[in-house]
Scaffold this motif. Structure first.
Motif, PDB file in Angstrom:
ATOM      1  N   GLY A 224       6.536   5.210   3.487  1.00 18.28           N
ATOM      2  CA  GLY A 224       6.498   4.287   4.535  1.00 18.28           C
ATOM      3  C   GLY A 224       5.821   4.939   5.290  1.00 18.28           C
ATOM      4  O   GLY A 224       5.622   4.006   6.509  1.00 18.28           O
TER       5      GLY A 224
ATOM      6  N   THR B 119       1.775   4.532   6.196  1.00 15.19           N
ATOM      7  CA  THR B 119       1.046   3.816   6.885  1.00 15.19           C
ATOM      8  C   THR B 119       2.171   2.709   7.616  1.00 15.19           C
ATOM      9  O   THR B 119       1.336   1.668   8.262  1.00 15.19           O
ATOM     10  CB  THR B 119       0.405   3.390   5.844  1.00 15.19           C
ATOM     11  N   THR B 120       3.337   2.223   6.592  1.00 20.34           N
ATOM     12  CA  THR B 120       4.036   1.070   7.268  1.00 20.34           C
ATOM     13  C   THR B 120       4.363   0.877   8.394  1.00 20.34           C
ATOM     14  O   THR B 120       3.843   0.622   9.558  1.00 20.34           O
ATOM     15  CB  THR B 120       5.076   0.540   6.286  1.00 20.34           C
TER      16      THR B 120
ATOM     17  N   HIS C  10       3.357  -0.978  11.541  1.00 15.94           N
ATOM     18  CA  HIS C  10       4.456  -1.846  12.169  1.00 15.94           C
ATOM     19  C   HIS C  10       5.282  -1.322  13.321  1.00 15.94           C
ATOM     20  O   HIS C  10       5.848  -2.355  13.697  1.00 15.94           O
ATOM     21  CB  HIS C  10       4.907  -2.082  11.296  1.00 15.94           C
TER      22      HIS C  10
ATOM     23  N   GLN D   5      -2.073   2.974   0.253  1.00 17.77           N
ATOM     24  CA  GLN D   5      -2.674   1.325   1.223  1.00 17.77           C
ATOM     25  C   GLN D   5      -3.470   1.925   2.233  1.00 17.77           C
ATOM     26  O   GLN D   5      -2.586   3.077   2.571  1.00 17.77           O
ATOM     27  CB  GLN D   5      -0.954   1.200   1.257  1.00 17.77           C
TER      28      GLN D   5
ATOM     29  N   LEU E 218      -2.471  -3.905   6.063  1.00 21.63           N
ATOM     30  CA  LEU E 218      -1.117  -4.444   6.989  1.00 21.63           C
ATOM     31  C   LEU E 218      -1.436  -4.871   8.165  1.00 21.63           C
ATOM     32  O   LEU E 218      -0.754  -4.968   9.544  1.00 21.63           O
ATOM     33  CB  LEU E 218      -0.122  -3.038   7.622  1.00 21.63           C
TER      34      LEU E 218
ATOM     35  N   TYR F 291       8.661  -6.126   4.264  1.00 21.76           N
ATOM     36  CA  TYR F 291       7.574  -4.968   5.076  1.00 21.76           C
ATOM     37  C   TYR F 291       6.763  -5.054   3.438  1.00 21.76           C
ATOM     38  O   TYR F 291       5.587  -5.200   3.857  1.00 21.76           O
ATOM     39  CB  TYR F 291       7.974  -4.167   5.031  1.00 21.76           C
TER      40      TYR F 291
ATOM     41  N   ALA G 285       2.930  -6.812   3.910  1.00 22.07           N
ATOM     42  CA  ALA G 285       1.811  -6.595   3.139  1.00 22.07           C
ATOM     43  C   ALA G 285       1.193  -7.356   2.069  1.00 22.07           C
ATOM     44  O   ALA G 285       0.347  -7.998   2.209  1.00 22.07           O
ATOM     45  CB  ALA G 285       2.511  -5.058   3.181  1.00 22.07           C
TER      46      ALA G 285
END
Length: 234
Positions: free
Chosen positions: A13, A15-16, A20, A39, A44, A172, A176
């Protein structure tokens, strides 16, 4: 403030969280992706991303000189070359005020997270700048990943900020898949439920109902992100 987010483990997670959690709450932040696979932040909802490889530390140093606020998302496939290249430049690591290491409950993931802590400690990063951030938590982070709390208490090589953790959520994945941010989904707090009830076109009514579902789901998740960021910066 310049924050790097990194981990030897992939798919936990990074990059998430960068997209975010950090980016919406760091106005004016430049976004650097040190990545060659996995990713992209562009998927995103981040409009401008500077992409480079870990070995290009020299170019990153030049860019960071010109930025007061920055997010550096370091992919697992580039972390070794990032450390190696960064070691050649005096003071490079000091340019980054906070290193955030997401950690999830799976044993291999948290073990790789602690390996990341050790690597940062070895190159002289102080414990207050190394932040372990529990991610994909279902209820209680200390109960779900006790090993990282025990490690921090024993070694004092990193920090865990009380209240700084993120719950697991399918929202999430929805964001995405649709390449959107929380703000784009929630928007002006549109009443999709009323729109679905009033719509005579069946397909449009279903779409409004679907948007009502996801906006309802996203609001408490965004509240968790707000609380996490406040704890992270306390």
């Amino acid at each position: 403030m310049k924050r790097a987010i990194l981990n030897y483990s992939g798919s936990i997670g990074k990059t998430t969280i960068a997209a975010h959690l950090l980016y919406p709450r760091m106005p004016g932040a430049a976004f650097f992706a040190i990545e060659s696979i996995n990713q992209s932040a562009l998927d995103l909802g981040i409009a401008e991303v500077v992409t480079m490889r870990g070995r290009e530390a020299g170019e990153l140093i030049e860019d960071l000189v010109l930025e007061d606020i920055a997010i550096i998302d370091i992919g697992a496939s580039n972390i070794e070359s990032f450390f190696e290249a960064g070691s050649r430049y005096h003071g490079f690591i000091d340019e980054i005020e906070q290193f955030i290491i997401p950690v999830t409950p799976e044993q291999k993931a948290w073990q790789e997270s602690l390996k990341t802590v050790e690597a940062l400690a070895t190159i002289g990063v102080s414990p207050d700048r190394i932040i372990l951030l529990p991610n994909r938590i279902r209820d209680n982070p200390e109960a779900e990943i006790p090993s990282i709390y025990n490690y921090v208490k024993k070694t004092k090589k990193a920090t865990i900020k009380p209240g700084a953790f993120l719950f697991d959520s399918d929202v999430y994945g929805y964001l995405a898949a649709n390449k959107m941010s929380f703000d784009q989904l929630i928007g002006e707090d549109t009443d999709y439920k009323a729109m679905a009830k009033a719509e005579t076109d069946v397909e449009k009514a279903k779409e409004y109902a679907r948007l009502h579902r996801w906006t309802s789901y996203a609001k408490p998740v965004r509240a968790n992100l707000d609380e996490c960021f406040a704890a992270l910066t306390a």
